[in-house]
Design a protein around this motif. Structure first.
Motif, PDB file in Angstrom:
ATOM      1  N   PHE A  75      75.023 -39.866 -13.542  1.00  0.00           N
ATOM      2  CA  PHE A  75      75.598 -41.203 -13.644  1.00  0.00           C
ATOM      3  C   PHE A  75      74.728 -42.226 -12.915  1.00  0.00           C
ATOM      4  O   PHE A  75      74.554 -43.354 -13.381  1.00  0.00           O
ATOM      5  CB  PHE A  75      77.022 -41.214 -13.071  1.00  0.00           C
ATOM      6  N   ALA A  76      74.174 -41.849 -11.773  1.00  0.00           N
ATOM      7  CA  ALA A  76      73.330 -42.782 -11.019  1.00  0.00           C
ATOM      8  C   ALA A  76      72.041 -43.090 -11.766  1.00  0.00           C
ATOM      9  O   ALA A  76      71.586 -44.245 -11.798  1.00  0.00           O
ATOM     10  CB  ALA A  76      73.015 -42.200  -9.642  1.00  0.00           C
ATOM     11  N   ALA A  77      71.444 -42.072 -12.384  1.00  0.00           N
ATOM     12  CA  ALA A  77      70.203 -42.288 -13.131  1.00  0.00           C
ATOM     13  C   ALA A  77      70.439 -43.154 -14.360  1.00  0.00           C
ATOM     14  O   ALA A  77      69.622 -44.036 -14.679  1.00  0.00           O
ATOM     15  CB  ALA A  77      69.607 -40.943 -13.539  1.00  0.00           C
ATOM     16  N   LEU A  78      71.543 -42.931 -15.056  1.00  0.00           N
ATOM     17  CA  LEU A  78      71.862 -43.753 -16.219  1.00  0.00           C
ATOM     18  C   LEU A  78      72.044 -45.205 -15.798  1.00  0.00           C
ATOM     19  O   LEU A  78      71.536 -46.129 -16.440  1.00  0.00           O
ATOM     20  CB  LEU A  78      73.138 -43.243 -16.897  1.00  0.00           C
TER      21      LEU A  78
ATOM     22  N   LEU B  14      78.631 -41.660 -26.534  1.00  0.00           N
ATOM     23  CA  LEU B  14      78.020 -42.600 -25.596  1.00  0.00           C
ATOM     24  C   LEU B  14      79.017 -43.222 -24.624  1.00  0.00           C
ATOM     25  O   LEU B  14      78.690 -43.461 -23.461  1.00  0.00           O
ATOM     26  CB  LEU B  14      77.302 -43.720 -26.367  1.00  0.00           C
ATOM     27  N   GLU B  15      80.223 -43.513 -25.102  1.00  0.00           N
ATOM     28  CA  GLU B  15      81.161 -44.284 -24.281  1.00  0.00           C
ATOM     29  C   GLU B  15      82.162 -43.417 -23.508  1.00  0.00           C
ATOM     30  O   GLU B  15      82.601 -43.792 -22.434  1.00  0.00           O
ATOM     31  CB  GLU B  15      81.912 -45.281 -25.172  1.00  0.00           C
ATOM     32  N   MET B  16      82.529 -42.283 -24.075  1.00  0.00           N
ATOM     33  CA  MET B  16      83.514 -41.422 -23.409  1.00  0.00           C
ATOM     34  C   MET B  16      83.134 -41.085 -21.959  1.00  0.00           C
ATOM     35  O   MET B  16      83.989 -41.134 -21.055  1.00  0.00           O
ATOM     36  CB  MET B  16      83.733 -40.140 -24.210  1.00  0.00           C
ATOM     37  N   PRO B  17      81.866 -40.754 -21.665  1.00  0.00           N
ATOM     38  CA  PRO B  17      81.529 -40.446 -20.264  1.00  0.00           C
ATOM     39  C   PRO B  17      81.806 -41.600 -19.314  1.00  0.00           C
ATOM     40  O   PRO B  17      82.188 -41.374 -18.153  1.00  0.00           O
ATOM     41  CB  PRO B  17      80.021 -40.126 -20.325  1.00  0.00           C
TER      42      PRO B  17
ATOM     43  N   ARG C  67      80.291 -40.813  -8.094  1.00  0.00           N
ATOM     44  CA  ARG C  67      79.814 -39.490  -8.537  1.00  0.00           C
ATOM     45  C   ARG C  67      78.340 -39.599  -8.955  1.00  0.00           C
ATOM     46  O   ARG C  67      77.983 -39.309 -10.098  1.00  0.00           O
ATOM     47  CB  ARG C  67      80.665 -39.010  -9.717  1.00  0.00           C
ATOM     48  N   PRO C  68      77.479 -40.028  -8.072  1.00  0.00           N
ATOM     49  CA  PRO C  68      76.089 -40.332  -8.460  1.00  0.00           C
ATOM     50  C   PRO C  68      75.327 -39.163  -9.054  1.00  0.00           C
ATOM     51  O   PRO C  68      74.522 -39.345  -9.972  1.00  0.00           O
ATOM     52  CB  PRO C  68      75.453 -40.804  -7.151  1.00  0.00           C
ATOM     53  N   ASP C  69      75.564 -37.962  -8.552  1.00  0.00           N
ATOM     54  CA  ASP C  69      74.771 -36.811  -8.988  1.00  0.00           C
ATOM     55  C   ASP C  69      75.435 -35.996 -10.097  1.00  0.00           C
ATOM     56  O   ASP C  69      74.840 -35.050 -10.612  1.00  0.00           O
ATOM     57  CB  ASP C  69      74.478 -35.895  -7.796  1.00  0.00           C
ATOM     58  N   ASP C  70      76.652 -36.349 -10.469  1.00  0.00           N
ATOM     59  CA  ASP C  70      77.342 -35.607 -11.526  1.00  0.00           C
ATOM     60  C   ASP C  70      76.679 -35.866 -12.877  1.00  0.00           C
ATOM     61  O   ASP C  70      76.199 -36.977 -13.151  1.00  0.00           O
ATOM     62  CB  ASP C  70      78.811 -36.016 -11.605  1.00  0.00           C
ATOM     63  N   PRO C  71      76.653 -34.866 -13.763  1.00  0.00           N
ATOM     64  CA  PRO C  71      76.014 -35.053 -15.061  1.00  0.00           C
ATOM     65  C   PRO C  71      76.810 -35.979 -15.972  1.00  0.00           C
ATOM     66  O   PRO C  71      78.029 -35.881 -16.061  1.00  0.00           O
ATOM     67  CB  PRO C  71      75.957 -33.643 -15.639  1.00  0.00           C
ATOM     68  N   CYS C  72      76.094 -36.860 -16.616  1.00  0.00           N
ATOM     69  CA  CYS C  72      76.676 -37.789 -17.578  1.00  0.00           C
ATOM     70  C   CYS C  72      76.263 -37.412 -19.001  1.00  0.00           C
ATOM     71  O   CYS C  72      77.067 -37.452 -19.925  1.00  0.00           O
ATOM     72  CB  CYS C  72      76.224 -39.212 -17.253  1.00  0.00           C
ATOM     73  N   LEU C  73      74.986 -37.050 -19.160  1.00  0.00           N
ATOM     74  CA  LEU C  73      74.425 -36.659 -20.452  1.00  0.00           C
ATOM     75  C   LEU C  73      73.535 -35.440 -20.279  1.00  0.00           C
ATOM     76  O   LEU C  73      72.871 -35.287 -19.250  1.00  0.00           O
ATOM     77  CB  LEU C  73      73.583 -37.798 -21.050  1.00  0.00           C
TER      78      LEU C  73
ATOM     79  N   GLN D 105      89.551 -34.633 -19.198  1.00  0.00           N
ATOM     80  CA  GLN D 105      89.569 -35.150 -17.842  1.00  0.00           C
ATOM     81  C   GLN D 105      88.139 -35.325 -17.335  1.00  0.00           C
ATOM     82  O   GLN D 105      87.192 -34.783 -17.904  1.00  0.00           O
ATOM     83  CB  GLN D 105      90.329 -34.189 -16.924  1.00  0.00           C
ATOM     84  N   ALA D 106      88.011 -36.076 -16.250  1.00  0.00           N
ATOM     85  CA  ALA D 106      86.709 -36.254 -15.617  1.00  0.00           C
ATOM     86  C   ALA D 106      86.117 -34.892 -15.283  1.00  0.00           C
ATOM     87  O   ALA D 106      86.805 -34.010 -14.773  1.00  0.00           O
ATOM     88  CB  ALA D 106      86.849 -37.094 -14.350  1.00  0.00           C
ATOM     89  N   GLY D 107      84.843 -34.724 -15.611  1.00  0.00           N
ATOM     90  CA  GLY D 107      84.169 -33.460 -15.361  1.00  0.00           C
ATOM     91  C   GLY D 107      84.127 -32.538 -16.561  1.00  0.00           C
ATOM     92  O   GLY D 107      83.327 -31.597 -16.595  1.00  0.00           O
ATOM     93  N   ASP D 108      84.975 -32.786 -17.576  1.00  0.00           N
ATOM     94  CA  ASP D 108      84.916 -31.995 -18.803  1.00  0.00           C
ATOM     95  C   ASP D 108      83.645 -32.328 -19.580  1.00  0.00           C
ATOM     96  O   ASP D 108      83.094 -33.432 -19.448  1.00  0.00           O
ATOM     97  CB  ASP D 108      86.131 -32.282 -19.699  1.00  0.00           C
TER      98      ASP D 108
END
Length: 559
Positions: free
Chosen positions: A67-70, A259-262, A52-58, A238-241
């Motif tokens: 996720f990819a940028a992090l 920090l860790e939940m994502p 999921r490289p482009d999905d938001p992490c933060l 769930q993933a994406g929340d």
């Protein structure tokens, strides 16, 4: 900030902390049952960066981090830290606000096998010196300037007394020792990822220290991964929340859920640098936030802001709160302010994160208890350590796969964990037949008045229902005849006579002995970084006041 070769040599020659690499005695059974996740957050982050490289992490004020940028920034920072001589097992401390850089640093340390030491930004020289010295930190990340505090200057002062501290790095500053420069330099360096034992120490987190010198709580990738996975499943994440995180990411709640939940669940965290109810009111619908874990005052303020604005925040499903006594009325009133959000109380500590995960599907139980016990065995014991039946009040002891490895000080570990592997929480509480736990106070909060035990929490919950009371804390005060008396510190939102407050407590039906004999009206209550009231300070304060009055007798009129 300049790091001389001499100071680096001194640091390498300074003795290193040796952290345990095998399960502690109280964890052997959990290891045998394979109750822990076998992946570190670095393993999970690598998977998410590919899947999921482009999905938001933060998300923060500066925008969105994928996720990819992090992953890319963390890889670069890990390489830069390795180039600076930091080795697996060494401690990297950070005293940062809720900034995206904290997430990058946390993942970078996991990649490089470094132990993180989060330190809340409210601490100053004295606390910083104790914590960094105790864990033998080799590097420290601080803001240059934040809220008018010069953290770089403070770090320089502290570093002079800590030979093991080889590096002080700044964040959002300038120069080669700044975070941005390290990441930029690391992009051209070899991969620094190492094989990391999920059972090894990944974090040393110092307790708030309400009663004395802070203790260093040790957690592994496995213990933290366990509590995050269990809480996410219980709360339906769930993933994406998307989660909102206003709690400090340097405190166990903010660290784990922010920090860790994502990286454990695949969620996204909206970071708030500081809590502002109006800002949260806008962020929640904007990012479709489903839940948060934060201090009780945040729940009260968010509910009030929602009512005033006519907003019901339909995306919000839950609000977990704790860290201090929560009156049932707070839960009921907050529930009425939202369309579908279930506010509930939870119980846990840095040593045993989330013994109970709340009661999201039963408002009455959510208001009256601190939630259903999940993933822990809990004992309620008397002063002699004997088990008590359901419904009887005693000290809460807990044991589970998410509990700490131990303290940095082995002697403190031995004193805190009994022969059966249960952690002595120091909290008093009651368990019922439904598997719910209700915290009734701290052992040290008991007021022993003429041989009778009086619960401070019980009185506080009554006082909190008075419309003029914004905040309150009840503590023991010296009493010439009875040993201890009852003193209430009150933060008022409107003018009120202490006689009215005493009458309010009396009208509740509590025993006459529980009516505070003295009220101290104050502007605010002292709190720890985790939001817990510093009752040790309040006890000392009232003792000093009474002593001064005895030294210089004078009439005292409270109303």
């Amino acid at each position: 900030m300049e790091n001389s070769a001499e100071s680096g040599l001194e640091a390498r020659l300074a003795p290193r902390r040796v952290w345990p690499r095998v399960p502690a005695p109280h964890q052997v059974e959990f290891a045998r049952q394979s109750l822990w996740p076998v992946e570190t957050i670095a393993d999970r982050a690598a998977t998410l960066a590919l899947a999921r490289p482009d999905d938001p992490c933060l998300i923060d004020e500066a925008g969105t981090v994928s996720f990819a940028a992090l992953w890319a920034d963390a890889q670069a920072l890990a390489a830069a830290l390795r180039a600076r001589g930091l080795l697996p097992g060494e401690v990297v401390a950070f005293q940062l606000p809720n900034w995206r850089e904290a997430a990058v640093l946390n993942l970078a340390c996991a990649l490089a096998g470094l132990v993180v030491n989060p330190i809340v930004p409210i601490y100053r020289d004295a606390e910083l010196r104790v914590m960094l010295g105790d864990c033998g930190a080799r590097a420290l990340f601080v803001p240059t300037l934040f809220r008018k505090v010069d953290y770089a200057a403070m770090a320089a002062r502290v570093r002079a007394d800590l030979p093991a501290l080889a590096h002080v790095f700044t964040v959002r500053g300038e120069g080669p020792d700044d975070f941005a420069a390290l990441v930029a330099a690391g992009r051209a360096l070899p991969d620094a990822r190492v094989a990391v034992d999920p059972m090894g120490v990944k974090m040393v987190l110092y307790t708030s220290g309400t009663t004395g010198r802070p203790k260093g709580v040790l957690h592994s990738h496995a213990t933290l991964g366990r509590v995050i996975g269990q809480s996410a499943a219980f709360w339906g994440l769930q993933a994406g929340d998307t989660m909102l995180m206003p709690s400090p990411v340097t405190h166990v709640s903010g660290y784990a859920n922010g920090l860790e939940m994502p990286l454990v669940v695949g969620t996204c965290t909206v970071l708030m640098e500081s809590w502002q109810a109006q800002a949260a009111l806008a962020l929640i619908p904007q990012h479709h936030v489903v839940g948060t874990v934060a201090a009780t005052p945040f729940l009260v303020e968010l509910a009030a802001a929602a009512r005033a604005a006519g907003e019901t925040l339909p995306s919000l499903r839950f609000f977990a709160c704790g860290g201090a006594a929560v009156a049932p009325e707070v839960i009921h009133q907050a529930r009425g302010a939202f369309a579908r959000c279930a506010p509930f109380r939870v119980f846990g500590s840095s040593e045993v994160p989330l013994v109970s995960f709340g009661w999201p599907d039963n408002q009455a139980r959510a208001a009256q208890t601190d939630g259903r016990i999940v993933d822990y065995a809990v004992r309620i014991v008397d002063e002699a350590g004997n088990d008590l039946p359901d419904g009887a009040e005693g000290e809460i002891l807990a044991r589970g796969p998410a509990m700490m490895i131990g303290y940095a000080d082995a002697a403190e570990t031995a004193a805190a964990i009994d022969a059966q592997g249960f952690f002595r929480t120091g909290d008093l509480g009651v368990r019922d037949a439904d598997g719910a736990i209700t915290v009734t106070g701290r052992k040290k909060d008991l007021i022993i008045r003429g041989g009778e035990n009086i619960s401070a929490t019980e009185i506080e919950q009554v006082l909190a229902t008075h419309p003029a009371v914004a905040d309150c804390a009840v503590v023991a005060m010296p009493h010439a005849r009875l040993g201890e008396g009852v003193c209430a510190f009150v933060v008022a939102r409107a003018a009120v006579k202490t006689s009215e407050l005493a009458a309010h407590v009396a009208a509740s039906g509590l025993a006459r002995q529980k009516i505070p004999e003295r009220f101290e009206m104050v502007e605010a209550l002292p709190r720890t970084a985790a939001g817990k009231i510093r009752k040790d300070q309040l006890r000392a304060q009232i003792a000093a006041i009474i002593q001064a009055e005895q030294d210089q007798p004078q009439d005292r009129q409270q109303d």
